[in-house]
Design a protein around this motif. Structure first.
Motif: not given
Length: 240
Positions: A63-67, A106-109, A137-147
């Motif tokens: 899995x690779x997650x990109x901000x 593809x997954x979007x977080x 799995x390629x996860x793309x962080x879009x309009x993402x904020x951990x808080x």
């Protein structure tokens, strides 16, 4: 572009991380150093995404997650936000066939529902078309904020569970990353040394690596070096 496997350097002693996340930083500085507009840096950053995602697949990273776009990025000038949205559209349209062919899921977080209707449709279609794939799995962080992610998870849990039933496992199951392998390695490019509201819960025991390379210059060899550095570390999880 060559698709030959890219291996970690020979002095790597540990296993390949299952899940790598990257804070892709430095597009603007890359452009400024070359006296180019910021858009040129973002375009070069998209090429780096292609190189690194291919290298990650070749190395066997699960899995690779990109901000890609944080919830704070809305504060940038409207023109730059528009350029970033345009590049995202272009990436999906031009690269979806390759992702499908390479068996990538593809997954979007993040809350991408805040984007324009046409972009939401593109993203939904891309997720649906790759949902049946069982490869990396390629996860793309879009309009993402951990808080915001943690706050939303807490609200959902509080609405249906008594307090004494809310534990770490319950929280993890409510996060955007539920079902992904545990996060092993976080890499940030451009020399900055902070997480910038990225995967705060998931990074609790991840290895952190900060490199000076600007994101548009990051490539498969740089990823292999990061993986080798990960392999040389001892992960104790609080033990001896």
């Amino acid at each position: 572009m060559s698709t030959a496997p890219i291996l970690a350097p020979a002095d790597a002693t540990g296993a390949i991380p299952r899940h790598v996340a990257i804070i892709m930083d430095g597009n603007g500085r890359w452009a400024r150093q070359r006296h180019l507009p910021r858009l040129a840096g973002h375009k070069a950053g998209v090429e780096a995404v292609r190189r690194v995602t291919r290298a990650a697949r070749a190395m066997g990273i699960e899995a690779l997650t990109l901000y890609a776009f944080s919830s704070e990025n809305w504060r940038r000038p409207a023109e730059e936000v528009g350029d970033l949205m345009g590049l995202l559209r272009l990436f999906i349209r031009s690269d979806l066939a390759e992702l499908t062919r390479e068996n990538v899921r593809l997954r979007v977080i993040g809350d991408y529902r805040a984007f324009s209707a046409d972009l939401i449709t593109l993203i939904d279609d891309a997720i649906a078309r790759t949902a049946g794939n069982d490869g990396p799995l390629l996860a793309i962080a879009l309009n993402y904020g951990a808080q915001a992610e943690l706050a939303a998870a807490a609200r959902r849990l509080a609405a249906r569970l008594p307090a004494d039933q809310i534990d770490e496992a319950a929280i993890e199951a409510e996060l955007d990353t539920a079902g992904l392998p545990p996060l092993d390695l976080v890499v940030r490019t451009s020399g900055e040394q902070r997480l910038s509201n990225f995967l705060l819960w998931q990074a609790a025991y991840a290895e952190l690596l900060f490199v000076d390379t600007l994101w548009p210059d990051f490539d498969g060899d740089a990823l292999a070096e990061a993986v080798a550095a990960f392999g040389r570390r001892q992960r104790r999880y609080g033990g001896l």
